[in-house]
Design a protein around this motif. Structure first.
Motif, PDB file in Angstrom:
ATOM      1  N   LEU A 226     -26.610  48.886  -3.672  1.00 52.64           N
ATOM      2  CA  LEU A 226     -27.598  49.820  -2.580  1.00 52.64           C
ATOM      3  C   LEU A 226     -27.645  49.069  -1.365  1.00 52.64           C
ATOM      4  CD1 LEU A 226     -30.092  51.038  -5.120  1.00 52.64           C
ATOM      5  CD2 LEU A 226     -28.349  52.291  -4.087  1.00 52.64           C
ATOM      6  N   ALA A 227     -27.836  47.734  -1.280  1.00 49.96           N
ATOM      7  CA  ALA A 227     -28.177  47.034  -0.213  1.00 49.96           C
ATOM      8  C   ALA A 227     -27.070  46.987   0.869  1.00 49.96           C
ATOM      9  CB  ALA A 227     -28.535  45.537  -0.459  1.00 49.96           C
ATOM     10  N   ALA A 228     -25.796  47.167  -0.004  1.00 52.92           N
ATOM     11  CA  ALA A 228     -24.458  47.026   0.851  1.00 52.92           C
ATOM     12  C   ALA A 228     -24.195  48.240   1.678  1.00 52.92           C
ATOM     13  CB  ALA A 228     -23.258  46.744  -0.004  1.00 52.92           C
ATOM     14  N   GLU A 229     -24.644  49.317   1.014  1.00 51.60           N
ATOM     15  CA  GLU A 229     -24.548  50.460   1.834  1.00 51.60           C
ATOM     16  C   GLU A 229     -25.509  50.660   3.000  1.00 51.60           C
ATOM     17  OE1 GLU A 229     -25.527  53.722  -0.903  1.00 51.60           O
ATOM     18  OE2 GLU A 229     -23.865  53.522  -2.256  1.00 51.60           O
ATOM     19  N   ARG A 230     -26.714  49.945   2.847  1.00 52.90           N
ATOM     20  CA  ARG A 230     -27.666  49.818   4.070  1.00 52.90           C
ATOM     21  C   ARG A 230     -27.022  48.894   5.042  1.00 52.90           C
ATOM     22  NH1 ARG A 230     -28.687  52.710   0.623  1.00 52.90           N
ATOM     23  NH2 ARG A 230     -30.715  53.559  -0.278  1.00 52.90           N
ATOM     24  N   MET A 231     -26.434  47.886   4.598  1.00 56.93           N
ATOM     25  CA  MET A 231     -25.742  46.931   5.531  1.00 56.93           C
ATOM     26  C   MET A 231     -24.586  47.500   6.271  1.00 56.93           C
ATOM     27  SD  MET A 231     -26.054  43.425   2.877  1.00 56.93           S
ATOM     28  CE  MET A 231     -25.558  42.442   3.942  1.00 56.93           C
ATOM     29  N   ARG A 232     -23.703  48.060   5.585  1.00 56.31           N
ATOM     30  CA  ARG A 232     -22.550  48.865   6.191  1.00 56.31           C
ATOM     31  C   ARG A 232     -23.284  49.761   7.524  1.00 56.31           C
ATOM     32  NH1 ARG A 232     -20.825  49.263   0.827  1.00 56.31           N
ATOM     33  NH2 ARG A 232     -19.076  47.486   0.542  1.00 56.31           N
ATOM     34  N   ALA A 233     -24.338  50.398   7.067  1.00 58.73           N
ATOM     35  CA  ALA A 233     -24.991  51.179   8.362  1.00 58.73           C
ATOM     36  C   ALA A 233     -25.590  50.563   9.082  1.00 58.73           C
ATOM     37  CB  ALA A 233     -25.845  52.263   7.510  1.00 58.73           C
ATOM     38  N   GLY A 234     -25.705  49.277   9.374  1.00 60.20           N
ATOM     39  CA  GLY A 234     -26.434  48.392  10.270  1.00 60.20           C
ATOM     40  C   GLY A 234     -27.976  48.502  10.113  1.00 60.20           C
ATOM     41  N   SER A 235     -28.311  48.619   8.974  1.00 65.99           N
ATOM     42  CA  SER A 235     -29.913  48.649   8.830  1.00 65.99           C
ATOM     43  C   SER A 235     -30.395  47.331   8.567  1.00 65.99           C
ATOM     44  CB  SER A 235     -30.179  49.631   7.554  1.00 65.99           C
ATOM     45  OG  SER A 235     -29.869  50.862   7.755  1.00 65.99           O
ATOM     46  N   GLU A 236     -31.531  47.023   9.360  1.00 61.15           N
ATOM     47  CA  GLU A 236     -31.983  45.772   9.023  1.00 61.15           C
ATOM     48  C   GLU A 236     -32.749  45.772   7.524  1.00 61.15           C
ATOM     49  OE1 GLU A 236     -32.387  43.064  11.002  1.00 61.15           O
ATOM     50  OE2 GLU A 236     -30.856  44.063  12.074  1.00 61.15           O
ATOM     51  N   PRO A 237     -32.987  44.487   6.970  1.00 59.87           N
ATOM     52  CA  PRO A 237     -33.824  44.437   5.849  1.00 59.87           C
ATOM     53  C   PRO A 237     -34.992  45.309   5.907  1.00 59.87           C
ATOM     54  CG  PRO A 237     -32.956  42.346   6.293  1.00 59.87           C
ATOM     55  CD  PRO A 237     -32.862  43.229   7.590  1.00 59.87           C
ATOM     56  N   HIS A 238     -35.257  46.007   4.562  1.00 58.91           N
ATOM     57  CA  HIS A 238     -36.678  46.904   4.658  1.00 58.91           C
ATOM     58  C   HIS A 238     -36.824  47.575   3.246  1.00 58.91           C
ATOM     59  CE1 HIS A 238     -33.004  49.594   4.965  1.00 58.91           C
ATOM     60  NE2 HIS A 238     -33.831  50.585   4.089  1.00 58.91           N
ATOM     61  N   GLN A 239     -38.001  47.735   3.022  1.00 59.48           N
ATOM     62  CA  GLN A 239     -38.483  48.373   1.770  1.00 59.48           C
ATOM     63  C   GLN A 239     -37.822  49.521   1.310  1.00 59.48           C
ATOM     64  OE1 GLN A 239     -42.907  48.287   1.097  1.00 59.48           O
ATOM     65  NE2 GLN A 239     -43.023  47.212   2.964  1.00 59.48           N
ATOM     66  N   GLY A 240     -37.571  49.702  -0.022  1.00 59.37           N
ATOM     67  CA  GLY A 240     -36.716  51.127  -0.350  1.00 59.37           C
ATOM     68  C   GLY A 240     -36.292  50.872  -1.759  1.00 59.37           C
ATOM     69  N   GLU A 241     -35.361  52.045  -2.268  1.00 49.77           N
ATOM     70  CA  GLU A 241     -34.717  51.658  -3.484  1.00 49.77           C
ATOM     71  C   GLU A 241     -34.053  50.565  -3.854  1.00 49.77           C
ATOM     72  OE1 GLU A 241     -31.788  54.437  -6.136  1.00 49.77           O
ATOM     73  OE2 GLU A 241     -31.974  54.928  -3.673  1.00 49.77           O
ATOM     74  N   ALA A 242     -33.322  50.075  -2.905  1.00 51.80           N
ATOM     75  CA  ALA A 242     -32.484  48.887  -3.019  1.00 51.80           C
ATOM     76  C   ALA A 242     -33.561  47.588  -3.529  1.00 51.80           C
ATOM     77  CB  ALA A 242     -31.770  48.347  -1.918  1.00 51.80           C
ATOM     78  N   LEU A 243     -34.601  47.513  -2.662  1.00 54.03           N
ATOM     79  CA  LEU A 243     -35.388  46.369  -2.685  1.00 54.03           C
ATOM     80  C   LEU A 243     -36.246  46.547  -4.246  1.00 54.03           C
ATOM     81  CD1 LEU A 243     -37.006  43.820  -2.303  1.00 54.03           C
ATOM     82  CD2 LEU A 243     -38.711  45.182  -0.741  1.00 54.03           C
ATOM     83  N   ASP A 244     -36.497  47.744  -4.594  1.00 58.42           N
ATOM     84  CA  ASP A 244     -37.117  48.002  -5.536  1.00 58.42           C
ATOM     85  C   ASP A 244     -36.493  47.702  -7.070  1.00 58.42           C
ATOM     86  OD1 ASP A 244     -39.510  49.035  -4.340  1.00 58.42           O
ATOM     87  OD2 ASP A 244     -38.990  51.000  -4.629  1.00 58.42           O
ATOM     88  N   GLY A 245     -35.356  48.147  -6.920  1.00 56.86           N
ATOM     89  CA  GLY A 245     -34.309  47.641  -7.826  1.00 56.86           C
ATOM     90  C   GLY A 245     -33.909  46.094  -7.908  1.00 56.86           C
ATOM     91  N   PHE A 246     -33.870  45.604  -7.133  1.00 55.35           N
ATOM     92  CA  PHE A 246     -33.955  44.022  -6.778  1.00 55.35           C
ATOM     93  C   PHE A 246     -35.080  43.403  -7.755  1.00 55.35           C
ATOM     94  CE2 PHE A 246     -34.492  40.043  -4.239  1.00 55.35           C
ATOM     95  CZ  PHE A 246     -33.229  39.535  -4.756  1.00 55.35           C
ATOM     96  N   VAL A 247     -36.162  43.779  -7.224  1.00 55.02           N
ATOM     97  CA  VAL A 247     -37.410  43.134  -7.930  1.00 55.02           C
ATOM     98  C   VAL A 247     -37.499  43.631  -9.503  1.00 55.02           C
ATOM     99  CG1 VAL A 247     -40.065  43.158  -8.070  1.00 55.02           C
ATOM    100  CG2 VAL A 247     -38.737  43.283  -5.958  1.00 55.02           C
ATOM    101  N   GLU A 248     -37.062  44.954  -9.629  1.00 61.07           N
ATOM    102  CA  GLU A 248     -37.209  45.340 -11.028  1.00 61.07           C
ATOM    103  C   GLU A 248     -36.350  44.474 -12.014  1.00 61.07           C
ATOM    104  OE1 GLU A 248     -38.144  47.360 -14.752  1.00 61.07           O
ATOM    105  OE2 GLU A 248     -39.417  47.132 -12.560  1.00 61.07           O
ATOM    106  N   ALA A 249     -34.923  44.107 -11.260  1.00 60.68           N
ATOM    107  CA  ALA A 249     -34.038  43.543 -12.249  1.00 60.68           C
ATOM    108  C   ALA A 249     -34.559  41.960 -12.714  1.00 60.68           C
ATOM    109  CB  ALA A 249     -32.851  43.070 -11.363  1.00 60.68           C
ATOM    110  N   TYR A 250     -35.396  41.453 -11.950  1.00 63.62           N
ATOM    111  CA  TYR A 250     -36.030  40.065 -12.183  1.00 63.62           C
ATOM    112  C   TYR A 250     -37.149  40.369 -13.142  1.00 63.62           C
ATOM    113  CZ  TYR A 250     -33.321  37.457  -8.865  1.00 63.62           C
ATOM    114  OH  TYR A 250     -32.124  36.823  -8.106  1.00 63.62           O
ATOM    115  N   ALA A 251     -37.797  41.433 -12.749  1.00 66.81           N
ATOM    116  CA  ALA A 251     -39.149  41.640 -13.566  1.00 66.81           C
ATOM    117  C   ALA A 251     -38.705  42.025 -15.205  1.00 66.81           C
ATOM    118  CB  ALA A 251     -40.012  43.009 -13.076  1.00 66.81           C
ATOM    119  N   SER A 252     -37.577  43.133 -15.316  1.00 70.84           N
ATOM    120  CA  SER A 252     -37.019  43.499 -16.688  1.00 70.84           C
ATOM    121  C   SER A 252     -36.558  42.300 -17.213  1.00 70.84           C
ATOM    122  CB  SER A 252     -36.135  44.584 -16.527  1.00 70.84           C
ATOM    123  OG  SER A 252     -36.592  45.576 -15.998  1.00 70.84           O
TER     124      SER A 252
END
Length: 327
Positions: A226-252
């Motif tokens: 998900l983050a790679a998609e945002r990066m290819r689009a030129g998006s700066e780091p931000h909150q959203g689905e990619a970050l939530d999934g990232f945190v959830e991976a460590y939490a789970s």
């Protein structure tokens, strides 16, 4: 049909008609590929009317560099079924694979030679040492060994394979000189032990069991994609689905609920984890397209997500991360 009284011909006539040497005909006969019809009282070989067509077929097959055992299987199939079928298809497919490997090796050798030729004279010895250590076509097994030693020891084999599929870059079929240099440097990087006395693995590795490590890396893979998609689009780091999934991976993986306190602790812990920046920098150089636009890697996606997490927590971002890459 041969013009002799018995419809047969000798080895010299057969060789002349087929355009090969007598030695070649004798070799194929002795190999069992070209049966003799009979022998004269003096021991001279005699061949039947079908021998010329068979010899021409053998010569055609050998002209494609098919090995003798493959030629024998094709001829046996033709003798049995009246036509060449699966044996010929298998032999041609195998030869195409072999030629593909050889062509790929030649393209890598050409690019390596150009790399040495085009660099400054005082750099040639170092470049030659780097590229000379790499096989052609290049072998990615050292990268896989590097990551197998780095991953959690109890991580399930299926999860390890899934991680290696994205972490080990596949060299391009037709590389440029910069890609050859990047691969050679990557090869040299993984060929030496991770340095220093500091731990080389993240904190999560030391705590994860088999199930936890599988959960962690499956979740991270989704977040990185998900983050790679945002990066290819030129998006700066931000909150959203990619970050939530990232945190959830460590939490789970840790059996912990995702809370603001957990996110603060995770940001602190990830900032202290060891880094393998150089690996991801070189990987990006290797896999990025010729137009120079950087292709995201798992390492750069991790950095993007960590920056997004830090931004959410109000933590100042590093002034610059080399290659935006992280282990």
């Amino acid at each position: 049909m041969f013009s002799s009284y018995d419809g047969l011909c000798g080895i010299g006539e057969l060789a002349e008609r087929a355009g090969v040497s007598v030695k070649t005909v004798r070799f194929y006969s002795d190999s069992g590929l070209l049966p003799e019809a009979s022998r004269t009282a003096g021991g001279h070989r005699r061949y039947g009317p079908d021998s010329l067509a068979r010899l021409r077929l053998i010569r055609s097959l050998r002209a494609m560099d098919l090995p003798v055992p493959s030629v024998r299987r094709i001829l046996d199939e033709e003798d049995t079924a009246g036509r060449a079928g699966g044996a010929l298809e298998d032999a041609v497919a195998g030869q195409l694979r072999t030629l593909g490997t050889q062509l790929r090796a030649l393209r890598w050798r050409e690019a390596a030679l150009r790399l040495v030729q085009e660099c400054a004279p005082d750099e040639r010895a170092d470049r030659l040492r780097l590229v000379g250590a790499v096989t052609a076509p290049p072998n990615t097994a050292p990268m896989a060994r590097f990551w197998r030693a780095w991953l959690p020891p109890r991580m399930p084999a299926r999860s390890v394979t899934a991680f290696l599929d994205v972490a080990v870059p596949q060299p391009p079929e037709d590389p440029g000189t910069a890609q050859v240099l990047a691969f050679a440097r990557l090869y040299a990087f993984v060929d030496r032990p991770c340095g220093g006395t500091e731990p080389t693995q993240p904190h999560a590795h030391r705590a994860a069991g088999a199930r936890d490590s599988a959960v962690l890396y499956a979740g991270l893979a989704q977040a990185y994609a998900l983050a790679a998609e945002r990066m290819r689009a030129g998006s700066e780091p931000h909150q959203g689905e990619a970050l939530d999934g990232f945190v959830e991976a460590y939490a789970s993986a840790g059996g912990i609920t995702d809370t603001p306190n957990f996110r603060r602790e995770l940001a602190r812990r990830l900032a202290a984890d060891p880094r393998i920046d150089r690996y991801w920098e070189l990987t990006a150089e290797l896999i990025s397209p010729p137009d120079g636009s950087p292709e995201p890697t798992p390492g750069s996606a991790h950095d993007w997500l960590l920056d997004a997490l830090n931004t959410q927590q109000g933590i100042a971002l590093p002034a610059q991360r080399p290659g935006r890459a992280r282990s």
